[in-house]
Design an enzyme around this catalytic site. Structure first.
Site, mmCIF file in Angstrom:
data_model
loop_
_atom_site.group_PDB
_atom_site.id
_atom_site.type_symbol
_atom_site.label_atom_id
_atom_site.label_comp_id
_atom_site.label_asym_id
_atom_site.label_seq_id
_atom_site.Cartn_x
_atom_site.Cartn_y
_atom_site.Cartn_z
ATOM 1 C CG PHE A 1 -0.350 0.443 2.512
ATOM 2 C CD1 PHE A 1 -0.412 1.767 2.925
ATOM 3 C CD2 PHE A 1 0.273 -0.465 3.357
ATOM 4 C CE1 PHE A 1 0.125 2.179 4.127
ATOM 5 C CE2 PHE A 1 0.810 -0.070 4.564
ATOM 6 C CZ PHE A 1 0.735 1.259 4.961
ATOM 7 C CE LYS A 2 3.962 1.056 5.289
ATOM 8 N NZ LYS A 2 4.926 0.735 6.335
ATOM 9 C CG ASP A 3 4.026 0.513 -4.350
ATOM 10 O OD1 ASP A 3 5.232 0.777 -4.193
ATOM 11 O OD2 ASP A 3 3.617 -0.632 -4.597
#
Length: 431
Positions: A106-108
């Site tokens: 998700f940190k993309d």
């Protein structure tokens, strides 16, 4: 839009200044002076909008004049160019899959948005920026990928030795170019403390233009609110209340959801789902916030004993425990319960949870009323990133995405340092 420090409401700066500084001069976190209400017309249009369109519409309220609308639209189109689907799992329960980006986490979303913003500022100012980032797993790889090859930006990643998965470590240590990996003899909390100390060090700040890419940076945090709008839109039309369960470590993801709710998104409530590092669930139960040394679990990205974004959560609710408890319930689960959830969901539905998503699933199941509510838990990383753990539970092999396969075939390049700040400072000055 102006930003203030969570340690001093008198401090004021622009979006650009907040992003470049990362941390306020008094070591507080930057936070918007006001939260915009996006209005009924925007929410009516949500189901028709793409993720990129939502990102632009929300971001422009926080960016102000520091990035032009045309450039911000371009950034949104570049960043939000992969699927973020809501996937039904069982009656009343869906997952928001946030692992379809380039590093399968998700940190993309936040890392890519921040990289484009900082790249635009560095290009305009012609001044090199050094990014310091502590990671308990996925942040480092997302930041490394997002900033790889960006001119005018150097990235130094600190991660705890032996406390990230093999695939996560390969992602952190095989980039090269403008990315440097430091393997720290300590915990994630040690890594995070060293980064914060660097920002408060006069010698380092005199010689280096430092900023952070953790969720302490406002440009990492804000985009984490965008996909709640997109998820809510995918659930419409519905006359049921919407509840999100968020697997939580440093609490940036949950804070993003709370921001979306404050902007008017009709989310009924949240569940802060934790592993044995249950500092925030304990606070919700008792009203006492007591940071502790983190303990290692199989959901390692959540192994945080002093979550930074708790300060922002307090700002949103004016430090009022009764008010925050109305919107957030807390839950925590052991490794054994997490493994049992992975096995149970797979056996019943054939869906493969990663250890973090499994914690989110358990939190949702603990509280969800399927008669009146729709529940969504966040699946924050591809299960292949935790291949050994998940395969052991399921007794079957997981298919590894091509990107992760490529990382496994590269040579690890990292520098081992102690958790003593003086060693880190010496490395930065020599670098």
């Amino acid at each position: 839009m102006k930003y203030f420090s969570t340690n001093n409401p008198e401090i004021r700066c622009s979006f650009k200044e907040a992003v470049i500084k990362g941390l306020a001069p008094d070591s507080g976190l930057f936070f918007p002076v006001s939260i915009p209400n996006l209005g009924a017309e925007f929410f009516k249009r949500l189901p028709e909008l793409s993720m990129a369109e939502i990102g632009f519409e929300v971001a422009k309220h926080f960016v102000g004049d520091d990035i032009s609308d045309s450039e911000l639209k371009k950034i949104a189109e570049e960043v939000f160019n992969f699927p973020i689907p809501v996937v039904p799992i069982e009656k009343g329960v869906s997952t928001l899959e946030l692992f379809h980006g380039p590093t399968c986490a998700f940190k993309d979303v936040g890392a890519r948005f921040m990289s484009r913003c900082l790249g635009a500022f560095a290009k305009k100012d012609q001044e090199e920026v050094s990014i310091l980032v502590a990671t308990s797993g996925d942040t480092g790889s997302a930041v490394a990928n997002g900033f790889l090859g960006v001119e005018g930006v150097k990235v130094i990643i600190l991660y705890p030795a032996g406390k990230v998965s093999q695939i996560q470590e390969q992602q952190l240590t095989t980039m090269g170019q403008n990315i440097t990996a430091l393997e720290v003899d300590g915990t994630f909390d040690d890594c995070q403390a060293m980064v914060k100390m660097a920002f408060g060090d006069d010698d380092l700040n005199a010689k280096l233009n430092l900023t952070s890419a953790n969720s302490i940076n406002i440009a990492r945090l804000l985009p984490q609110s965008f996909y709640y709008f997109y998820a809510w839109a995918q659930l419409q039309p519905s006359n049921k209340k919407v509840v999100f369960s968020v697997p939580s470590g440093n609490y940036g993801n949950l804070t993003g959801g709370l921001l979306a709710k404050q902007m008017g998104l009709p989310i009924d409530s949240f569940i802060a789902s934790a592993n044995r590092n249950k500092i925030v669930p304990d606070y919700l139960d008792t009203g006492k916030y007591e940071p502790k040394a983190s303990v290692q679990t199989i959901s390692n990205a959540m192994d945080v004993g002093a979550p930074s974004n708790f300060a922002r959560m307090m700002e949103l609710y004016h430090k009022n425990h009764a008010e925050i408890s109305k919107d957030i319930k807390g839950a925590w689960f052991s490794d054994q319960e997490t493994e049992e959830a992975i096995a149970d969901v797979y056996n019943r539905t054939a869906y493969i949870l990663d250890p973090h998503g499994a914690v989110g699933y358990l939190g949702l199941k603990k509280y969800l009323n399927t008669q009146t509510e729709i529940g969504v838990f966040l699946e924050t990383a591809h299960p292949a990133k935790f291949k050994d753990t998940v395969e052991k539970v399921l007794s079957s092999e997981i298919k590894i995405p091509d990107y992760l396969k490529e990382c496994l075939g590269k040579d690890k390049k990292s520098t081992f340092i102690s958790s003593d700040f003086s060693d880190f400072k010496r490395f930065l000055l020599q670098k």
